[in-house]
Write a protein that holds these residues in place. Structure first.
Motif, PDB file in Angstrom:
ATOM      1  N   GLY A 116      42.144  34.079  40.191  1.00  0.00           N
ATOM      2  CA  GLY A 116      42.092  33.053  39.153  1.00  0.00           C
ATOM      3  C   GLY A 116      43.415  32.429  38.748  1.00  0.00           C
ATOM      4  N   VAL A 117      44.501  32.760  39.429  1.00  0.00           N
ATOM      5  CA  VAL A 117      45.803  32.197  39.062  1.00  0.00           C
ATOM      6  C   VAL A 117      45.803  30.686  39.255  1.00  0.00           C
ATOM      7  CG1 VAL A 117      48.291  32.174  39.573  1.00  0.00           C
ATOM      8  CG2 VAL A 117      47.040  34.347  39.531  1.00  0.00           C
ATOM      9  N   ALA A 118      45.291  30.208  40.380  1.00  0.00           N
ATOM     10  CA  ALA A 118      45.290  28.756  40.642  1.00  0.00           C
ATOM     11  C   ALA A 118      44.514  28.015  39.561  1.00  0.00           C
ATOM     12  CB  ALA A 118      44.708  28.456  42.019  1.00  0.00           C
ATOM     13  N   GLN A 119      43.352  28.506  39.223  1.00  0.00           N
ATOM     14  CA  GLN A 119      42.558  27.816  38.200  1.00  0.00           C
ATOM     15  C   GLN A 119      43.246  27.897  36.829  1.00  0.00           C
ATOM     16  OE1 GLN A 119      38.387  28.602  38.115  1.00  0.00           O
ATOM     17  NE2 GLN A 119      38.057  26.877  36.766  1.00  0.00           N
ATOM     18  N   ILE A 147      39.842  24.802  50.580  1.00  0.00           N
ATOM     19  CA  ILE A 147      40.585  24.214  49.465  1.00  0.00           C
ATOM     20  C   ILE A 147      39.862  22.961  48.962  1.00  0.00           C
ATOM     21  CG2 ILE A 147      42.812  23.299  48.701  1.00  0.00           C
ATOM     22  CD1 ILE A 147      42.796  26.330  49.534  1.00  0.00           C
ATOM     23  N   HIS A 148      39.418  22.133  49.879  1.00  0.00           N
ATOM     24  CA  HIS A 148      38.657  20.939  49.521  1.00  0.00           C
ATOM     25  C   HIS A 148      37.403  21.337  48.741  1.00  0.00           C
ATOM     26  CE1 HIS A 148      36.824  16.890  51.077  1.00  0.00           C
ATOM     27  NE2 HIS A 148      37.133  16.835  49.807  1.00  0.00           N
ATOM     28  N   ALA A 149      36.702  22.346  49.209  1.00  0.00           N
ATOM     29  CA  ALA A 149      35.496  22.829  48.530  1.00  0.00           C
ATOM     30  C   ALA A 149      35.814  23.390  47.148  1.00  0.00           C
ATOM     31  CB  ALA A 149      34.799  23.887  49.377  1.00  0.00           C
ATOM     32  N   LEU A 150      36.956  24.057  47.024  1.00  0.00           N
ATOM     33  CA  LEU A 150      37.361  24.589  45.723  1.00  0.00           C
ATOM     34  C   LEU A 150      37.576  23.450  44.720  1.00  0.00           C
ATOM     35  CD1 LEU A 150      38.234  27.016  43.960  1.00  0.00           C
ATOM     36  CD2 LEU A 150      40.560  26.617  44.808  1.00  0.00           C
ATOM     37  N   TYR A 151      38.257  22.395  45.162  1.00  0.00           N
ATOM     38  CA  TYR A 151      38.488  21.258  44.257  1.00  0.00           C
ATOM     39  C   TYR A 151      37.163  20.605  43.857  1.00  0.00           C
ATOM     40  CZ  TYR A 151      43.487  21.612  45.274  1.00  0.00           C
ATOM     41  OH  TYR A 151      44.772  22.048  45.403  1.00  0.00           O
ATOM     42  N   THR A 178      40.144  14.472  33.134  1.00  0.00           N
ATOM     43  CA  THR A 178      41.043  15.595  32.809  1.00  0.00           C
ATOM     44  C   THR A 178      40.370  16.606  31.891  1.00  0.00           C
ATOM     45  OG1 THR A 178      42.013  14.281  31.036  1.00  0.00           O
ATOM     46  CG2 THR A 178      43.221  14.367  33.105  1.00  0.00           C
ATOM     47  N   THR A 179      39.438  16.169  31.069  1.00  0.00           N
ATOM     48  CA  THR A 179      38.821  17.064  30.090  1.00  0.00           C
ATOM     49  C   THR A 179      37.580  17.774  30.593  1.00  0.00           C
ATOM     50  OG1 THR A 179      37.590  15.238  29.126  1.00  0.00           O
ATOM     51  CG2 THR A 179      39.721  15.784  28.124  1.00  0.00           C
ATOM     52  N   GLN A 180      37.156  17.476  31.784  1.00  0.00           N
ATOM     53  CA  GLN A 180      35.964  18.107  32.358  1.00  0.00           C
ATOM     54  C   GLN A 180      36.185  19.608  32.489  1.00  0.00           C
ATOM     55  OE1 GLN A 180      34.460  16.263  35.891  1.00  0.00           O
ATOM     56  NE2 GLN A 180      33.805  18.212  36.720  1.00  0.00           N
ATOM     57  N   GLN A 181      35.195  20.370  32.162  1.00  0.00           N
ATOM     58  CA  GLN A 181      35.283  21.811  32.338  1.00  0.00           C
ATOM     59  C   GLN A 181      34.860  22.154  33.754  1.00  0.00           C
ATOM     60  OE1 GLN A 181      36.606  23.923  30.116  1.00  0.00           O
ATOM     61  NE2 GLN A 181      37.050  22.060  28.990  1.00  0.00           N
ATOM     62  N   PRO A 182      35.789  22.670  34.581  1.00  0.00           N
ATOM     63  CA  PRO A 182      35.427  22.991  35.959  1.00  0.00           C
ATOM     64  C   PRO A 182      34.510  24.199  36.018  1.00  0.00           C
ATOM     65  CG  PRO A 182      37.667  23.708  35.488  1.00  0.00           C
ATOM     66  CD  PRO A 182      37.178  22.942  34.264  1.00  0.00           C
TER      67      PRO A 182
END
Length: 185
Positions: A116-119, A147-151, A178-182
């Motif tokens: 979870g560091v990247a997120q 990586i594409h799928a992660l984004y 920017t405010t969207q909750q991933p």
């Protein structure tokens, strides 16, 4: 099992304060690609210096026990920016008629991936931005497409392609609010 050291997130708007740490983490993150001109540390350093001098520059670094383990950085882009000029097809007025934050790089040392560091650094970066949209470019082949799928899981959608330099691969341009909750993955 020994728990991983706590991660501390630090925000920087002055490149000089963090340039060495960014280069250090980048070199490990991109180690398998450093022989390619576009990924060489010197090429990254040139891009980093250019981005660090642009409006709205910000970097978030993750530290564990005082050592940098991951980073994200980006800056504000405006209508007419070369980022948009190189995007094909041209993005709609919805995206280019106001400032947007361009996430230029994100990387996590291999030993710190998958927890979870990247997120965390991504979300911290976006939490302090006031631009309505964030855009990034991804090599669709990176990580065999993972990586594409992660984004995409983080809410980004494809809007075009770009090849920022002759040495660069053809990248997919993605965008999201920017405010969207991933979605957590």
């Amino acid at each position: 099992m020994t728990p991983a050291p706590a991660i501390e997130l630090r925000s920087f708007t002055d490149l000089d304060a963090v340039r060495g740490d960014l280069l250090d983490v980048y070199a490990e993150v991109r180690a398998p690609l450093l022989h390619l001109a576009n990924y060489a540390v010197s090429s990254f350093g040139e891009r980093l210096d250019r981005h660090g001098s642009e409006d709205g520059f910000q970097a978030i670094l993750a530290y564990a026990a005082g050592h940098p383990v991951g980073y994200v950085y980006g800056n504000r882009i405006e209508e007419g920016d070369r980022y948009w000029q190189r995007t094909d097809p041209s993005p709609g007025h919805k995206y280019t008629s106001h400032p947007v934050v361009a996430l230029k790089e994100i990387g996590v040392r291999p030993a710190w991936r998958g927890i979870g560091v990247a997120q965390s650094i991504h979300d911290a970066f976006l939490s302090s931005r006031d631009e309505p949209y964030v855009t990034l470019m991804v090599n669709p082949a990176a990580g065999n497409g993972k990586i594409h799928a992660l984004y995409r899981a983080w809410g980004y959608e494809d809007i075009g392609h770009s090849q920022p330099s002759p040495a660069s691969p053809r990248l997919t341009v993605m965008i999201r609010p920017t405010t969207q909750q991933p979605t957590h993955v």
